[in-house]
Design a protein around this motif. Structure first.
Motif, PDB file in Angstrom:
ATOM      1  N   GLN A 205       0.847  -1.185   0.000  1.00  0.00           N
ATOM      2  CA  GLN A 205       0.000   0.000   0.000  1.00  0.00           C
ATOM      3  C   GLN A 205       0.887   1.241   0.000  1.00  0.00           C
ATOM      4  O   GLN A 205       1.654   1.480   0.930  1.00  0.00           O
ATOM      5  N   LEU A 206       0.786   2.039  -1.075  1.00  0.00           N
ATOM      6  CA  LEU A 206       1.640   3.224  -1.223  1.00  0.00           C
ATOM      7  C   LEU A 206       0.996   4.464  -0.633  1.00  0.00           C
ATOM      8  O   LEU A 206       1.679   5.316  -0.058  1.00  0.00           O
ATOM      9  N   ALA A 207      -0.310   4.611  -0.802  1.00  0.00           N
ATOM     10  CA  ALA A 207      -1.007   5.803  -0.312  1.00  0.00           C
ATOM     11  C   ALA A 207      -2.462   5.439  -0.038  1.00  0.00           C
ATOM     12  O   ALA A 207      -3.023   4.535  -0.660  1.00  0.00           O
ATOM     13  N   GLY A 208      -3.079   6.161   0.895  1.00  0.00           N
ATOM     14  CA  GLY A 208      -4.460   5.883   1.229  1.00  0.00           C
ATOM     15  C   GLY A 208      -4.605   4.545   1.926  1.00  0.00           C
ATOM     16  O   GLY A 208      -3.669   4.035   2.556  1.00  0.00           O
ATOM     17  N   ALA A 209      -5.794   3.950   1.831  1.00  0.00           N
ATOM     18  CA  ALA A 209      -6.052   2.661   2.481  1.00  0.00           C
ATOM     19  C   ALA A 209      -7.114   1.914   1.692  1.00  0.00           C
ATOM     20  O   ALA A 209      -7.928   2.513   0.987  1.00  0.00           O
TER      21      ALA A 209
END
Length: 418
Positions: free
Chosen positions: A163-167
Motif C-alpha cells: 500500500q503506497l497511499a491511502g487505504a
C-alpha cells in the motif's frame, strides 16, 4: 546462489515477520498482513509523482505499451473504446483526458508491468525473482476514494500488495481451487461472508496465495494507490513436464507407443511405467533444468539500467572504501580445477580458485566494499578484484568512499595475481 541483498529485500517487505516464518506458515498456505503503517515507507520505490509522469507523459506520448493500461469501474472493466482514440493510421493510443475523467468519476486505473519503466521497482522484482527463481512482475492500482476496481476474484499467481497511499479494505473469501494456475473463465460471486476482512494502510503489506478469492475497496474520503507484486509460479507439474520433454528428445523409450492397441495394454505396461518413472528421477537432469528455468526468469524485461550509461561515460574511481553492490541478482559461482567460474545471465568470468571466498562475500552483500575483504586478500589484490568486477558490470558503485577502519582489519591476506 541466493544473495543477502535478495533475502534482505523480502525480509524488509515482510518485517517484522521473519522470512523463515513466512515460508513455513504462509507461503502457498494463508494470507499474511504485516508491517507497521508508515505513509513514506515505499516512497523510495515509486511516488505518486512517478505514476503521474508514467501515465500523463510516457503513455500520453505513446511511448508505453498500450496494453500496459487498464481501466475498471465498480468491479467491471471499462471498454477500451471509452479511453482510447483512433489515430489517422488506424492505430489506437491512450486518451489521457478520458482516463483521468473516468478516474474522477470512480474508475480504477491500472498500470501494468511498471517494473519496465521504474528502476527501483525493477530492482525489487529482480531481487525477488532471484530468491523465488520465477518471473516477478509489478502493477500499480490507482483507485479513487470509495472505489472498487475488480470484483471478487482469485489470481493464478501469488501476490504481495504494497500500500503506497491511502487505504483499502480487503475481503478474503477462501480458495475454491487452491493454488490454481489458470485464470477463472467466469466472475466469482461469493455466496458466503468473507472469511477474513482487513484494512491495508500506507506502508503495510498483504500476501495472498494464488487461488484465494479477494476484493478490495478504497476507504471513503481518500484515494488508494497500491502496488501488486506478482510472483508467477513454476510448479512441480511444469518441472516434470520439462523433464519429460527433454527425455523425449534424448531417450527413445519415451518415443515408443504405449501399445499397438491402446485399449489392450497387457501386463508389461506396469514394468514399462516403472522403468520410465525411474528415468524421471535423475537429480542432475532435474537440477540443470530447474537452474536454467530460474536463470530465464531473470532475462525478460530487466530494465534496471538507469544511470549505468553515465557510469560508463564517467566512471567513478573505485577506492578501498567505495560502496559497491551486484548489478544483477542471481549470479552463481562454480568451482573448476584450479579456478572458479562466476556465471551471470549474460556471461561467465574465470578467476583463480583462492578468490572464491572474496567473490562470494561481494556477491551476497556481506562485503560492501574492497576494504571488507581485508581478511581474504591483500590491499592490491582486493582492489584489483573489485575494480575488475565493476569494469565487467558485475558490481556497480552505489555511493562515495567513506573513511573506514575496515582497511585495518586483522588477518592474513593473500597476494596473488588475478
Amino acid at each position: 546462489m541466493t544473495t543477502t541483498a535478495t533475502r534482505t529485500a523480502l525480509a524488509e517487505l515482510l518485517a517484522p515477520v521473519p522470512v523463515s516464518e513466512f515460508l513455513e506458515s504462509h507461503w502457498e498456505r494463508a494470507a499474511l498482513h504485516t508491517g507497521a503503517p508508515d505513509p513514506d515507507r515505499f516512497t523510495s520505490l515509486v511516488s505518486v509523482e512517478d505514476l503521474d509522469h508514467l501515465l500523463t507523459v510516457v503513455h500520453a506520448a505513446g511511448l508505453g505499451n498500450p496494453d500496459a493500461v487498464r481501466v475498471s469501474r465498480g468491479g467491471d472493466p471499462v471498454p477500451p473504446r471509452e479511453w482510447l482514440r483512433e489515430r489517422p493510421d488506424g492505430h489506437h493510443e491512450l486518451d489521457v483526458r478520458r482516463v483521468l475523467s473516468l478516474h474522477r468519476h470512480g474508475a480504477t486505473v491500472v498500470l501494468n508491468g511498471i517494473q519496465r519503466s521504474v528502476a527501483p521497482i525493477d530492482r525489487l522484482c529482480g531481487e525477488l525473482s532471484a530468491f523465488f527463481g520465477v518471473q516477478v512482475l509489478a502493477n500499480a492500482y490507482l483507485t479513487p476514494a470509495g472505489g472498487q476496481g475488480f470484483p471478487p476474484h482469485p489470481d493464478n499467481h501469488d501476490v504481495l500488495l504494497l500500500q503506497l497511499a491511502g487505504a483499502k479494505r480487503w475481503r478474503l473469501h477462501g480458495s475454491p481451487v487452491p493454488l490454481t494456475t489458470t485464470e477463472p473463465d467466469r466472475p466469482h460471486r461469493p455466496t458466503e461472508p468473507p472469511e477474513q476482512e482487513l484494512v491495508l494502510r500506507a506502508g503495510e503489506v498483504l500476501y495472498l496465495p494464488r487461488g484465494l478469492v479477494h476484493a478490495g475497496v478504497a476507504i471513503p474520503g481518500k484515494a488508494s494507490v497500491h502496488l501488486t507484486i506478482g510472483i508467477h509460479p513454476y510448479t512441480w507439474a511444469q518441472l516434470l513436464g520439462d523433464v519429460v520433454a527433454e527425455l523425449r528428445e534424448d531417450d527413445v523409450r519415451f518415443r515408443r507407443s504405449v501399445s499397438p492397441r491402446l485399449g489392450a495394454i497387457e501386463d508389461g505396461a506396469e514394468a514399462a511405467l516403472t522403468e520410465l518413472t525411474a528415468a524421471l528421477a535423475d537429480p542432475e537432469r532435474v537440477r540443470r533444468i530447474r537452474l536454467a528455468r530460474a536463470a530465464r526468469a531473470l532475462e525478460p524485461g530487466r530494465t534496471g539500467q538507469q544511470g549505468r550509461l553515465a557510469e560508463l561515460l564517467r566512471p567513478t574511481p573505485v577506492a578501498d572504501t567505495t560502496p559497491v553492490r551486484p548489478t544483477e541478482p542471481g549470479p552463481t559461482l562454480r568451482p573448476v580445477p584450479g579456478s572458479v567460474v562466476l556465471a551471470t545471465v549474460e556471461r561467465e568470468l574465470t578467476f583463480p580458485d583462492y578468490v572464491e571466498p572474496a567473490l562470494a562475500a561481494l556477491l551476497d552483500g556481506t562485503a560492501p566494499c574492497a576494504a571488507a575483504l581485508a581478511e581474504l586478500l591483500d590491499p592490491p589484490g582486493r582492489l584489483t578484484l573489485v575494480r575488475r568486477l565493476v569494469r565487467e558490470g558485475v558490481l556497480e558503485v552505489c555511493g562515495r568512499p567513506t573513511p573506514s577502519a575496515a582497511s585495518g582489519l586483522p588477518g592474513q591476506p593473500v597476494s596473488k595475481p588475478l
